[in-house]
Design a protein around this motif. Structure first.
Motif, PDB file in Angstrom:
ATOM      1  N   GLY A   2       9.959   2.961 -12.913  1.00  0.00           N
ATOM      2  CA  GLY A   2       9.768   2.111 -11.743  1.00  0.00           C
ATOM      3  C   GLY A   2       9.195   2.841 -10.546  1.00  0.00           C
ATOM      4  O   GLY A   2       8.278   2.345  -9.875  1.00  0.00           O
ATOM      5  N   THR A   3       9.719   4.022 -10.282  1.00  0.00           N
ATOM      6  CA  THR A   3       9.359   4.726  -9.055  1.00  0.00           C
ATOM      7  C   THR A   3       7.857   4.932  -8.887  1.00  0.00           C
ATOM      8  O   THR A   3       7.358   4.792  -7.768  1.00  0.00           O
ATOM      9  N   PRO A   4       7.111   5.265  -9.953  1.00  0.00           N
ATOM     10  CA  PRO A   4       5.673   5.441  -9.725  1.00  0.00           C
ATOM     11  C   PRO A   4       4.987   4.192  -9.173  1.00  0.00           C
ATOM     12  O   PRO A   4       3.985   4.306  -8.468  1.00  0.00           O
ATOM     13  N   VAL A   5       5.530   3.031  -9.479  1.00  0.00           N
ATOM     14  CA  VAL A   5       4.873   1.817  -8.990  1.00  0.00           C
ATOM     15  C   VAL A   5       5.066   1.680  -7.477  1.00  0.00           C
ATOM     16  O   VAL A   5       4.130   1.302  -6.756  1.00  0.00           O
ATOM     17  N   ILE A   6       6.243   2.010  -6.979  1.00  0.00           N
ATOM     18  CA  ILE A   6       6.399   1.959  -5.517  1.00  0.00           C
ATOM     19  C   ILE A   6       5.531   3.052  -4.890  1.00  0.00           C
ATOM     20  O   ILE A   6       4.964   2.865  -3.815  1.00  0.00           O
ATOM     21  N   ALA A   7       5.388   4.152  -5.597  1.00  0.00           N
ATOM     22  CA  ALA A   7       4.560   5.231  -5.050  1.00  0.00           C
ATOM     23  C   ALA A   7       3.121   4.755  -4.855  1.00  0.00           C
ATOM     24  O   ALA A   7       2.537   4.923  -3.781  1.00  0.00           O
ATOM     25  N   ILE A   8       2.576   4.124  -5.875  1.00  0.00           N
ATOM     26  CA  ILE A   8       1.179   3.693  -5.757  1.00  0.00           C
ATOM     27  C   ILE A   8       1.065   2.564  -4.738  1.00  0.00           C
ATOM     28  O   ILE A   8       0.070   2.455  -4.015  1.00  0.00           O
ATOM     29  N   THR A   9       2.102   1.745  -4.633  1.00  0.00           N
ATOM     30  CA  THR A   9       2.077   0.676  -3.633  1.00  0.00           C
ATOM     31  C   THR A   9       2.023   1.264  -2.234  1.00  0.00           C
ATOM     32  O   THR A   9       1.291   0.781  -1.358  1.00  0.00           O
ATOM     33  N   ILE A  10       2.788   2.307  -2.027  1.00  0.00           N
ATOM     34  CA  ILE A  10       2.774   2.960  -0.716  1.00  0.00           C
ATOM     35  C   ILE A  10       1.409   3.571  -0.457  1.00  0.00           C
ATOM     36  O   ILE A  10       0.891   3.501   0.665  1.00  0.00           O
ATOM     37  N   VAL A  11       0.814   4.157  -1.503  1.00  0.00           N
ATOM     38  CA  VAL A  11      -0.527   4.707  -1.316  1.00  0.00           C
ATOM     39  C   VAL A  11      -1.488   3.612  -0.878  1.00  0.00           C
ATOM     40  O   VAL A  11      -2.271   3.770   0.070  1.00  0.00           O
ATOM     41  N   MET A  12      -1.405   2.455  -1.530  1.00  0.00           N
ATOM     42  CA  MET A  12      -2.321   1.368  -1.180  1.00  0.00           C
ATOM     43  C   MET A  12      -2.061   0.892   0.243  1.00  0.00           C
ATOM     44  O   MET A  12      -2.991   0.617   1.004  1.00  0.00           O
ATOM     45  N   LEU A  13      -0.791   0.801   0.601  1.00  0.00           N
ATOM     46  CA  LEU A  13      -0.459   0.391   1.965  1.00  0.00           C
ATOM     47  C   LEU A  13      -1.006   1.405   2.961  1.00  0.00           C
ATOM     48  O   LEU A  13      -1.573   1.054   4.006  1.00  0.00           O
TER      49      LEU A  13
END
Ligand code: HEM
Ligand SMILES: [Cu+2]
Lengths: 541, 101, 260
Positions: A211-222
């Motif tokens: 799960g954690t990598p998905v929040i990571a990439i979301t933060i990158v996009m944000l």
């Protein structure tokens, strides 16, 4: 019997002195202790912001702080508690300390990565705290777009990056546990001899890693949207803000299981130990952890029923959300069956275990209310939701954490705390908790939205109750800080197995050697064989 | 104690296959297959990825656990994309989102 | 639950310890297997890391297909294809490096690693050329983004129809269902994803080259033999993974719709 005991001459605590021997250690037990101190600091800071929230809500008018400040308070509270306290709490402290001795290993598979994960956690924490104190963020811990992408002019990117960094610490911990549990078990320690605590951590690690990598990439996009002006989520740039919510909850719903699964594992240990019985339906409890972890990934859009997802999707996710309740309820029933006809005693850890069972059940059931489509339209973004997740995260996860901490404290430090004060604290926590959060169910059902700093006059009674309860709860949390520290010097020496528990970790001295065991143990018994331990107990000392 | 050593000829073959498939995917893109252009491109890419995983990354000779790990990754990626489609798919593919139309 | 029974030195302690064996492992085999699984679990997280981007890409490609097709045609197939070949080549050289480490060929290992790094650098060099081209053509979102014809057209209103014909003519492909203002927004989404995806991919390559520098040095110093070459193998797994990401990025970004 106890006063004949002596602290073991050689143990992990006195193997090396001075700051460097801690900061450069690769011993999972010392790293766990450093995590313990770090998350306690975070818990305290998060608590301070909660105090601010409850002070503001003691009166209907928004008089204590301004609306903007209030927004920063609940954001800071949520971010600190979720990402810097609850997620690392049980895994990084108790899991880190206990998994190797529980499976008969000398250390985790990657001791250096374990230390690195602590440093990453520190860097992420300092980063976030600095950004939070020098300006703060007002988006809520959920960082919803488009407000976070363009509207808010607070420190969104720095705080999000702090979470991004801390995420890697979580990933590395999970990675380490998975490999350790697969590859480091002692001879004879088969999968079905593992303590349920270890199963729960295995499931947790899966979620952390996936799960954690998905929040990571979301933060990158944000961050690229906010920082560089890319168009991804902002509708004025053709983006879809609901996409952010999908990505965010793809992580953050499973993340709630990162918080609760380890507590479920602790719970199984406590219930079995203090009712002196084999756990009922071991393999069901074990597999239900994994099932929860997997099911947790297919329900996320129940947070988005009113966010503009399609009606069909809402129906699918509502149905799937109900399915995740099955493995959760299974555990509760199995604990109840374990208690049945057990030789139950009421030491402090067991008090927490009892509290956990009731509160987790209420939290889970109200989760089902919320997962019901029609109901959620009324309840979404009200205090009912706040009460729901606090019943699980505070009533469940923190109770489990405290129960586990009290249970293994003698193993970790070699000394006992004051049973009298610890029971008082446990009762204060339970009473204070319910006083704080039960009124929130009611006030939420009556329609009080979350995240506002003022409310109608007729809701004051319930809110004052809640604020009063919070102070009792706070007291209940402060007490352990005092008597646990006190026990470090003055506590009675505990001996290897003060509770007469059956796990492998109790077979070694307390506090353990750096290598955990004198010799690699060979496991030749099934888990939770209490009849045997009772017979053997007399000879242990 | 060393792991399985693959023959050099195998590596060369895989490399050649990957190059041929790259040319194939470019070629296929210039043929009008309607909806299937995308599918073909993804199948070719998936096949290339499988070759790399299986031979270059030695998963063919790796333990069951390693194979399971790879499968887990693909499975959860499928969950991610698949359930996104449950929402976006039922919102009607071809329509513009409301804020643009 | 268990006996802390005497446990003779019967598990892998029969022969002398390999110097690279860490104290908490019993055998080199156990240590190596732990590393391989650990690396794969890490790659698992990487799959989902890029997975989030692929999900975003999927949604917008479905919504804004025409814009994606338009924007994708503005990329150079030559540079993209060349880079694909270069990266596949570097996967081959990497596989050779691991093989030489397995068979205890020190110099060859070092040479293959260096060749892999060179190919990686070539890839990044081409990426720089492509990025520079985007800067020139005002295709950098947020910074100077202007989709070709859009900046000549008035933002909206009556002129929109005429302008959209103009846009189609300027790009020279086919009639579009999008107004220039919409095209401006939606192609910007494409390029936002393009830069995020290729940028993160390039970042992974830079990290990969960094790792290889360290490992080449270790190989040169003779730290590896056929019993212990785990770091080379781990670097290989990572590098191949980065290659796989590109194998998908190439058709997704360069080949959206080439046949019109
Ligand atoms: C039986 C399983 C559960 C179900 C069916 C369930 C269902 C739900 C639903 C439908 C919501 C959305 C309410 C809304 O915003 O309108 C929600 C919110 C929430 N739940 Fe649960 N839940 C369950 C278990 C848990 C657990 C175990 C945790 C934490 C350890 C948790 C933490 C949360 C949190 C943090 C939120 C609010 C997030 C936010 O908007 O800030 N839930 N839950
Ligand atoms: Cu949820």
């Amino acid at each position: 019997m106890l006063d004949q005991l002596k602290m073991p001459a050689r143990n992990y605590l006195n193997n090396g002195h001075g700051l460097a021997s801690w900061l450069l250690t690769k011993d999972h037990k010392r790293i766990a202790i450093m995590y313990l101190i770090s998350i306690s600091v975070m818990f305290f800071l998060g608590g301070l912001f909660a105090v601010g929230i409850r002070l503001e809500l003691a009166t209907p008018a928004g008089d204590f702080v301004q609306a903007g400040t209030y927004n920063k308070f609940f954001t800071a509270h949520g971010v600190i508690m979720v990402f810097f306290f609850l997620i690392p709490s049980i895994p990084a402290v108790l899991g880190n300390f206990l998994i190797p001795p529980m499976i008969g290993a000398k250390d985790l598979a990657f001791p250096r990565i374990n230390l690195i994960s602590l440093y990453i956690y520190w860097i992420g924490g300092v980063f976030t705290l600095y950004a939070m104190l020098s300006g703060g963020v007002d988006t809520g811990w959920t960082f919803y777009t488009p407000y976070s992408a363009t509207g808010s002019n607070s420190n969104v990117v720095p705080v999000a990056l702090g979470i991004f960094i801390a995420g890697f610490s979580s990933i590395l911990t999970g990675l380490n546990f998975i490999v350790t549990i697969h590859r480091m078990r002692a001879p004879g320690m088969t999968w079905f001899r593992l303590p349920l605590f270890v199963w729960a951590h295995y499931a947790t690690s899966l979620v952390q890693v996936l799960g954690t990598p998905v929040i990571a990439i979301t933060i990158v996009m944000l961050a690229v949207e906010r920082g560089l002006g890319f168009g991804i989520f902002d509708p004025s740039r053709g983006g879809d803000p609901v996409l952010f919510q999908h990505l965010f909850w793809f992580y953050s719903h499973p993340a709630v299981y990162i918080m609760i699964l380890p507590a479920l594992g602790v719970q199984s240990e406590l219930i079995s130990t203090f009712s002196r019985k084999t756990i009922f339906g071991y393999s069901f409890v074990a597999f239900s952890s994994v099932a929860i972890a997997v099911f947790g990934f297919i329900v996320w859009a129940h947070h988005m029923f009113v966010s503009g997802i399609s009606t069909y999707a809402a129906m699918v996710f509502s149905f799937l959300s109900f399915s995740v309740a099955i493995p959760s309820a299974l555990k509760v029933f199995n604990w109840a069956a374990t208690l049945y006809k057990g030789a139950i005693s009421f030491e402090t850890p067991m008090l927490y275990a009892y509290g956990f069972m009731g509160l987790f059940t209420i939290g889970g059931l109200t989760g089902l209310f919320l997962a019901t489509l029609g109901m959620d339209i009324h309840l979404h973004d009200t205090y009912f939701v706040v009460a729901h997740f606090h019943y699980i995260m505070v009533g469940g996860a923190i109770m489990g954490y405290l129960g586990g901490l009290h249970f293994w404290w003698p193993k970790i430090t070699g000394r006992m705390y004051s049973e009298f004060f610890s029971r008082i604290a446990a009762i204060l926590v339970f009473v204070g908790f319910n006083l704080t959060f039960f009124p929130q169910f009611v006030v939420g059902y009556l329609g009080m939205p979350r995240r506002y700093h003022s409310y109608p006059d007729e809701m004051q009674v319930l809110n004052v109750l809640s604020s009063a309860g919070a102070s009792v709860l706070g007291l209940g949390y402060l007490l352990p800080a005092i008597y646990l520290v006190w026990s470090l010097k003055k506590g009675e020496v505990a001996g290897p197995n003060p509770w007469g528990a059956s796990g492998l970790e109790w077979q070694t001295q307390s506090p353990p050697l750096t290598e955990n065991f004198v010799e690699v143990p060979i496991v030749d018994r099934e888990p939770y064989e209490y009849e045997h331990v009772a017979a053997k107990e007399k000879h242990l000392v | 104690m060393s792991g399985h050593v693959s023959p050099i000829s195998l590596y060369i073959t895989i490399f050649m296959a990957l190059m041929v498939l790259t040319v194939a995917t470019v070629g296929a893109a210039f043929v009008d297959l309607g909806q299937f252009n995308f599918l073909v491109a993804m199948i070719i890419a998936g096949f290339k990825a499988t070759l790399v995983i299986w031979y270059f990354m030695h998963v063919k000779y790796a333990s069951k656990l390693t194979k399971l790990t790879v499968a887990t990754g693909i499975f959860f990626l499928a969950i991610l994309l698949g359930l996104f489609l449950v929402d976006y798919g039922s919102k009607a593919f071809t329509q513009m989102p409301p804020f643009l139309s | 639950m268990s006996n802390v029974a005497a446990h003779a030195d019967d598990r892998g302690h029969a022969h002398a310890h390999h110097p690279a064996l860490q104290h908490h492992f019993d055998t080199m085999a156990q240590q190596k297997e732990a590393a391989v699984v650990g690396m794969w679990v890490f790659l698992l997280t990487e799959i989902l890391f890029f997975g989030g981007l692929f999900a975003a890409y999927m949604v917008y490609r479905i919504w804004y297909f025409d814009a994606f097709a338009e924007a994708s045609r503005s990329l150079s197939l030559f540079w993209g294809g060349l880079n694909t070949a270069v990266l596949i080549g570097s996967s081959l050289t990497m596989a050779m490096a691991v093989r030489c480490a397995q068979t205890n060929k020190r110099t060859a290992t070092v040479n293959w690693l260096i060749l892999t790094m060179i190919l990686g650098a070539v890839f990044l060099g081409v990426k720089v050329i492509e990025y520079a081209d985007k800067f020139e053509h005002h295709h950098v979102p947020g910074y100077n983004f202007q989709w070709a014809a859009a900046h000549e057209a008035p933002a909206a209103g009556e002129h929109a129809v005429a302008a959209s014909e103009g846009a189609a003519a300027a790009e020279g492909h086919r009639e579009l269902s999008l107004t220039p203002a919409q095209l401006q927004l939606t192609t910007q989404i494409y390029f936002s994803l393009y830069f995020t995806m290729t940028g993160l991919h390039a970042l992974h390559m830079i990290i990969g080259i960094g790792i290889m520098l360290v490992i080449t040095r270790m190989a040169y110093q003779g730290k590896f033999d056929q019993e212990y070459y785990t770091p080379v193998e781990m670097a290989g797994l990572y590098w191949h993974f980065v290659d796989i990401v590109w194998i998908f990025l190439f058709p997704l970004l360069y080949l959206v719709e080439r046949h019109v």
